[in-house]
Design a protein around this motif. Structure first.
Motif: not given
Lengths: 374, 374
Positions: A261-266, A287-291, A331-336
């Protein structure tokens, strides 16, 4: 530095660090700021352990806690209350979330494990749960208690006053500020729309001076959009007695947010957040995600209110988080996670103490630079 | 005061006043700031007259113009282009607007008078119309030309450079900023979501330092949420070389906005604006009114894109404005205008010169106050 906040809390820097990570809270206080633990998700015995640990770290330096204390009281049994609420969640919503998880390869299970009264977040709606958390908090050496949502009940303000603990409240508009002042809080946090988590529609630049004007002698902190010394100086210019920062710590070494998640933020830009009701039932920036894409598709149901949407989403998110940790691409695509627009400024992870020191130094330098413009 | 902006434009204060009211533009420049006329709605001969008038007022003090110059060029006949676009507006949308006006007692007429090529705003989509406006602007003693939406065509940047005129551009996110720098503009205006008119989703507090970092040596102004000296000081703290203010003048004596709209603004809170696509097809912040409530009802059509929605709404708004001026209660309920969240701070009308002087004095005082915190 010296402001109404540093005087009130007895700290060196007008900087409050709000975090669910006990190590971040401790490091902020040790670095001269004021750490506040987001304690809404804890059970009483967990909170007790965390506060004990924080106090071992800060060695007398002040810190505080943030809880979700409902204004109305009730003597309802938490189990019965949770069951009653659970029955109000429409089957359509449960089916939608089940289908959403399946589409992304996450096992939905029976989607009801998170709905119990023992759950920390749901316990927040059952006053007996909150009282137990408050008992723990006041048995420790806290200097501040903040209420996450809405005005605190009179009993909490009274209890804080008797204990010599500062009571603080987050507000998203002028009307909230008036209500909180009437409830007797000692400190207002004006939180702009750019903030992570539950937030209103008015930006920090507009909201801060508006709340300062209403607050009179009550000190006001600015929150939302503040992750650098320049932004801290801007908040002080707006009349704030200090800043309340939450998102910036999500990019710290100490933060407990999972690495992926930290990497997604960065990797995110400041345009990549969304203020959405899909996780708790109230608008919260994340954070906007597939969710979020799925909830915005034609045919998706409208999110429920709080606490029903929170109960609906809770088990789903435990499953998404677990599958994402195990490496599931869906799950990583949904993760936020909840984060403010400052996410666009996240670079490499840094120790919390370094973030605090860097902000304080940049703030002072910025103020001296302004002086030279005159 | 002295910043990169005051150096670039040769003014005393790092404050740009953007307005559709020629008298506001003149008063801002006379008071030591820099007035910019929003000239997108003028025909060439009208613009010529207005700029001549402004120059008589400012007597050599610098000022600028803001135009809507499309990046793509075309030699299409404006009449034919407008007719082609007009034919693309769905009957459902025309019927919806007709029904909306009737519901509020405003005569909808045939709802097509505003769709012609002679109309100033629509002319902006027909490049020959824009060239004529540019010819007028460059025949005057302007010091700055801003492009209201999107990157300017290379021909405009070249023309400005040859004429020694600063080219400026508004940006709502980092991507816009990169595109504008590539197009060669001399000055960026980072406009936060709290601003009135066309605006993005990122708040001034976050957007300004982000654009400053990208812009390197190119000066950046902050726009959105700035109507006081404290907010001006905050913008400077964020790294801006000055501020670009639009909404604050709507509460000035000189502004041409009708009195009943000014009173509506004065009664509004900072929570009473909405970022809506219903007037132009692109998200633009404006005062929320019954117009927006109607477009948000279940069954209402989705707004069209730009320029179709602008063409659809234009005649309707001419009729609403006229009926509101004549006192129609329905039209007054619909009545609105583009304004930022600072509308919540509007008190009594003041002369523009007094607003400028007040902001400059408060900004200086605020900076001195910050120094004392160190």
């Amino acid at each position: 530095m010296r402001t109404a906040l540093t005087e009130l809390l007895g700290v060196d820097l007008p900087l409050v660090g709000f975090s669910r990570s006990p190590a971040v809270v401790a490091e902020v206080s040790k670095a001269g700021g004021f750490g506040v633990l987001a304690a809404t998700a804890y059970r009483p015995e967990e909170l007790d352990a965390q506060l004990t640990w924080i106090e071992e770290q800060v060695r007398g330096r002040p810190y505080g806690v943030d809880l979700l204390v409902p204004a109305a009281t009730s003597d309802r049994d938490p189990e019965a209350l949770a069951a009653e609420l659970r029955a109000q969640i429409p089957a359509e919503h449960i089916e939608f979330v089940r289908g959403l998880l399946e589409k992304y390869g996450v096992d939905p299970g029976d989607l009801s494990r998170g709905f119990g009264a023992a759950d920390g977040q749901v316990a927040g709606i059952a006053p007996t749960g909150v009282e137990a958390l408050l008992d723990v908090a006041f048995s420790h050496d806290i200097s501040l208690v903040a209420n996450a949502l809405g005005p605190p009940p009179p009993s909490l303000v009274e209890r804080a006053r008797r204990a010599g603990v500062v009571s603080a409240a987050l507000v998203g508009n002028a009307r909230h500020a008036v209500r909180q002042l009437e409830a007797g809080v000692d400190l207002l946090v004006a939180q702009g729309t750019e903030a992570g988590g539950h937030t209103g529609a008015v930006a920090t630049m507009v909201l801060t001076p508006e709340v300062v004007r209403i607050a009179g002698d009550t000190p006001v902190l600015a929150a939302g959009g503040i992750a650098s010394g320049r932004q801290m100086a801007a908040a002080l210019a707006l009349g704030a007695a200090g800043v309340w920062c939450g998102s910036v710590w999500l990019n710290s070494v100490e933060d407990i947010t999972p690495e992926h998640v930290k990497r997604k933020f960065q990797a995110a830009a400041s345009t990549d957040t969304v203020r959405s009701r899909t996780r708790t039932g109230k608008p919260a920036r994340q954070l906007r995600s597939a969710w979020h894409d799925e909830w915005e598709r034609p045919g998706a149901p409208e999110p429920l209110g709080m606490p029903l949407q929170m109960m609906l989403a809770k088990d789903a998110w435990q499953r998404i988080d677990a599958a994402a940790r195990a490496g599931s691409p869906g799950a990583r695509a949904l993760e936020s996670f909840f984060v403010g627009q400052v996410v666009g400024s996240f670079a490499e992870l840094r120790p919390t103490a370094e973030i605090v020191a860097g902000m304080a130094a940049e703030c002072a330098e910025c103020i001296s630079g302004l002086q030279r413009m005159l």
